[in-house]
Design a protein around this motif. Structure first.
Motif, mmCIF file in Angstrom:
data_model
loop_
_atom_site.group_PDB
_atom_site.id
_atom_site.type_symbol
_atom_site.label_atom_id
_atom_site.label_comp_id
_atom_site.label_asym_id
_atom_site.label_seq_id
_atom_site.Cartn_x
_atom_site.Cartn_y
_atom_site.Cartn_z
ATOM 1 N N LEU A 326 0.849 -1.203 0.000
ATOM 2 C CA LEU A 326 0.000 0.000 0.000
ATOM 3 C C LEU A 326 0.875 1.241 0.000
ATOM 4 N N SER A 327 0.505 2.197 -0.851
ATOM 5 C CA SER A 327 1.229 3.474 -0.858
ATOM 6 C C SER A 327 0.300 4.586 -1.306
ATOM 7 N N GLY A 328 0.671 5.810 -0.955
ATOM 8 C CA GLY A 328 -0.050 6.995 -1.401
ATOM 9 C C GLY A 328 0.937 8.013 -1.920
ATOM 10 N N GLN A 329 0.603 8.640 -3.044
ATOM 11 C CA GLN A 329 1.518 9.593 -3.650
ATOM 12 C C GLN A 329 0.851 10.945 -3.811
ATOM 13 N N ALA A 347 4.484 5.258 2.176
ATOM 14 C CA ALA A 347 4.675 3.904 1.652
ATOM 15 C C ALA A 347 4.612 2.924 2.819
ATOM 16 N N VAL A 348 3.778 1.911 2.678
ATOM 17 C CA VAL A 348 3.621 0.898 3.723
ATOM 18 C C VAL A 348 4.214 -0.402 3.189
ATOM 19 N N ASP A 349 5.386 -0.747 3.697
ATOM 20 C CA ASP A 349 6.047 -1.963 3.244
ATOM 21 C C ASP A 349 5.508 -3.184 3.990
ATOM 22 N N ARG A 350 5.731 -4.345 3.417
ATOM 23 C CA ARG A 350 5.269 -5.602 4.005
ATOM 24 C C ARG A 350 5.807 -5.754 5.432
ATOM 25 N N GLY A 351 4.885 -5.943 6.400
ATOM 26 C CA GLY A 351 5.277 -6.164 7.790
ATOM 27 C C GLY A 351 5.783 -4.942 8.528
ATOM 28 N N SER A 352 5.671 -3.758 7.928
ATOM 29 C CA SER A 352 6.231 -2.562 8.561
ATOM 30 C C SER A 352 5.314 -2.029 9.666
ATOM 31 N N ARG A 353 5.878 -1.157 10.502
ATOM 32 C CA ARG A 353 5.174 -0.529 11.608
ATOM 33 C C ARG A 353 5.301 0.986 11.456
ATOM 34 N N VAL A 354 4.163 1.660 11.212
ATOM 35 C CA VAL A 354 4.180 3.103 10.947
ATOM 36 C C VAL A 354 3.223 3.791 11.914
ATOM 37 N N VAL A 355 3.677 4.859 12.556
ATOM 38 C CA VAL A 355 2.826 5.686 13.419
ATOM 39 C C VAL A 355 2.614 7.025 12.733
ATOM 40 N N VAL A 356 1.364 7.507 12.754
ATOM 41 C CA VAL A 356 1.029 8.821 12.197
ATOM 42 C C VAL A 356 0.822 9.776 13.364
ATOM 43 N N LEU A 357 1.615 10.852 13.397
ATOM 44 C CA LEU A 357 1.540 11.829 14.475
ATOM 45 C C LEU A 357 1.166 13.200 13.941
ATOM 46 N N GLY A 358 0.543 13.999 14.781
ATOM 47 C CA GLY A 358 0.161 15.364 14.430
ATOM 48 C C GLY A 358 -0.843 15.866 15.442
ATOM 49 N N LEU A 359 -0.954 17.175 15.584
ATOM 50 C CA LEU A 359 -1.927 17.743 16.505
ATOM 51 C C LEU A 359 -3.340 17.409 16.041
ATOM 52 N N ASN A 360 -4.311 17.556 16.941
ATOM 53 C CA ASN A 360 -5.698 17.323 16.541
ATOM 54 C C ASN A 360 -6.067 18.252 15.390
ATOM 55 N N GLY A 361 -6.679 17.658 14.363
ATOM 56 C CA GLY A 361 -7.045 18.423 13.179
ATOM 57 C C GLY A 361 -5.974 18.454 12.117
ATOM 58 N N ALA A 362 -4.822 17.790 12.370
ATOM 59 C CA ALA A 362 -3.740 17.798 11.385
ATOM 60 C C ALA A 362 -4.017 16.852 10.229
ATOM 61 N N GLY A 363 -5.023 15.971 10.369
ATOM 62 C CA GLY A 363 -5.405 15.106 9.250
ATOM 63 C C GLY A 363 -5.053 13.643 9.429
ATOM 64 N N LYS A 364 -4.805 13.202 10.669
ATOM 65 C CA LYS A 364 -4.412 11.799 10.883
ATOM 66 C C LYS A 364 -5.529 10.842 10.464
#
Length: 532
Positions: A326-329, A347-364
């Motif tokens: 899975l990826s987004g461009q 980009a989400v690689d096979r088996g990877s661990r990704v955290v999305v951070l940002g203040l409230n309203g940043a679009g997480k």
């Protein structure tokens, strides 16, 4: 004040609460606790007149403000500030003022003059009701909960789930009710907002009932604890603060165990003597009396508490997929004139661990919705890789069909499984027997969380998009689910305020919004999780 007399609660045929009588007076800060499925949310809904007891009576001597777990309510086109002001009925007056402003600009002199007169009349009413000061008060409350002025000018439909919940909490606090009923009020709040809420509730002069898994909040605020005992279907009332309650409850449990052991020893002795006496016809009546005494002894003491039930979660081995499933461009998203983020790559690689951070309203949440295909980006594209099987956990449980039962939702998610397998999986998430026939719309937030996670288990996903997955969970179930995520072999993209969830995930990469910077995870970023 709220008064409850001989209140009985049921979930279908199952008894939740039997004949409870209590009061909630000004100054009472009550923590309502009990295991998953004990009926805490059901009781609060009845006290808020959102539901009816199976028997008994609830009366209120003042106004009641109720914050449910599910806050996706209200006119989605209404401005966020108007939603807060509606707690005092000021929203309709402000809407009429805006309409009068437009009428004052009408080219027709007659309509323009009518608009001027109407505006003057409405402004006078608004002044009498303290409208302009009320706007400032509402904005101040919102700011304390991490909602900036620009958010208050947006329609509700453009806000994230976390922002919507903060708006509803601000609305309840702004309403000035005599009694507050708050179901998991700290969900989606950052550390500063939680600290402010603790201080606000401590200073509040009315009555409060709060359901929360935030023990720091309970320790700081409550002066009474209502424990809903699922084993005995009774409401135990402790006129104690949180820590003193925990100590007293443990003392009570030890006392009950001693009483039961003594009763069992005496009952065994009586039973043995009765068995010996039955051999003689002349002592049959005496033997029968001894048998009854033994039964009365056991009936007069409480049974041992059954252990707290927790959800049992184990993800199967995920389906095989390519290197980058899975990826987004160059993803961009705006709601009207509000730009959420622009040109974000992920980009989400096979088996990877990704955290999305940002203040409230940043679009997480928005980013996860784009990756899940729930919404389309304004620009850019989401690219599914070879063999992608996607599982999406939405923080407001939009993936669940509220009009269908628990079992029907499971059948839809896993049509190839036999019903016995459906029931077995649901059972591991604490949905047993007739529970599976409940409509999803009547479930508490914790129950919806468990069901949504159960549907992820049967999805066979190799990429999980998780938006606040630990909200509404009791500590035992939370620990079980975090352990399962730690062992999961697929890829995970996580949005959370829960520092423990990030620790369990052991992320490799982070995406910082709204700028869209993607970088390697470092321990220094952990401090941002509770603030995000």
């Amino acid at each position: 004040m709220i008064s409850a007399r001989d209140v009985e609660l049921r979930a279908g045929a199952r008894l939740l609460l039997d004949g409870a009588t209590f009061q909630v007076a000004a100054g009472d800060k009550i923590g309502l606790v009990g295991r998953n499925g004990a009926g805490k949310t059901t009781l609060v809904r009845v006290l808020a007149s959102e539901g009816q007891p199976a028997a008994g009576q609830v009366t209120s001597g003042g106004s009641v403000g109720y914050l449910p777990q599910d806050t996706m309510v209200g006119d989605l086109e209404a401005l966020a500030l108007d939603r807060i002001l509606s707690a005092r009925g000021l929203d309709s007056l402000l809407t009429a003022l805006r309409e009068a402003e437009l009428q004052m600009a009408d080219p027709s002199p007659a309509r323009r003059d009518a608009g001027v007169r109407r505006y003057g009349h409405l402004e006078e009413r608004l002044t009498v009701l303290g409208g302009y000061a009320a706007e400032s008060e509402a904005a101040s409350l919102a700011a304390s909960l991490g909602l900036p002025q620009k958010v208050l000018k947006q329609p509700l439909r453009t806000l994230s789930g976390g922002q919507r919940r903060r708006i509803e909490l601000a609305r309840i606090l702004f309403g000035g009710s005599d009694t507050l009923l708050l179901d998991e009020p700290t969900n989606h709040l950052d550390a500063d907002s939680v600290s402010w809420l603790r201080d606000h509730l401590r200073a509040f002069r009315g009555g409060v009932i709060v359901i929360s898994h935030d023990t720091n909040l309970l320790d700081a605020v409550v002066n009474k604890v209502f424990h809903l005992d699922a084993d005995r279907s009774v409401l135990e009332i402790y006129n104690l603060g949180w820590k003193a309650y925990l100590e007293q409850r443990e003392t009570d449990a030890r006392r009950r165990r001693r009483e039961r052991l003594n009763a069992e020893r005496q009952a065994v002795a009586l039973q043995s003597q009765a068995d010996k006496m039955r051999a003689k016809a002349t002592k049959a009546r005496a033997a029968q009396n001894m048998q009854k005494r033994a039964e009365r002894l056991l009936a007069g003491v409480s049974a041992d508490r059954s252990p707290e039930r927790v959800a049992r979660l184990r993800f199967p081995v995920p389906a095989h997929c390519g290197k980058t499933p899975l990826s987004g461009q160059r993803l961009s998203k705006s709601y009207g004139s509000l730009e959420v983020f622009t040109d974000v790559d992920v980009a989400v690689d096979r088996g990877s661990r990704v955290v999305v951070l940002g203040l409230n309203g940043a679009g997480k949440t928005t980013l996860l919705r784009l990756l899940a295909g729930v919404e389309d980006p304004d620009t850019g594209e989401v690219l599914p890789g070879h063999g992608l099987r996607l599982g999406y956990y939405a923080q407001e449980h939009e993936t669940l069909d509220n009009s269908r039962t628990i079992l029907e939702n499971m059948r839809t998610a896993a049509p190839d499984l036999a019903e016995s397998e459906h029931r077995s999986i649901l059972g591991s998430f604490l949905f047993t027997g007739d529970d599976v026939a409940k409509p999803v719309g009547v479930l508490s937030g914790g129950e919806k969380t468990r069901l949504a996670l159960a549907l992820l288990v049967v999805s066979g996903a190799n990429v999980l998009l998780l938006d606040e997955p630990t909200n509404n969970l009791d500590p035992g179930s939370r620990a079980e689910i975090l352990a399962a995520l730690r062992k999961y072999q697929g890829a995970i993209v996580l949005v959370t305020h829960d520092e423990g969830a990030v620790d369990a995930l052991q992320p490799e990469r982070v995406v910082l919004l709204p700028d869209g910077v993607e970088d390697a995870w470092s321990a220094e970023l952990a401090d941002l999780v509770a603030l995000a």
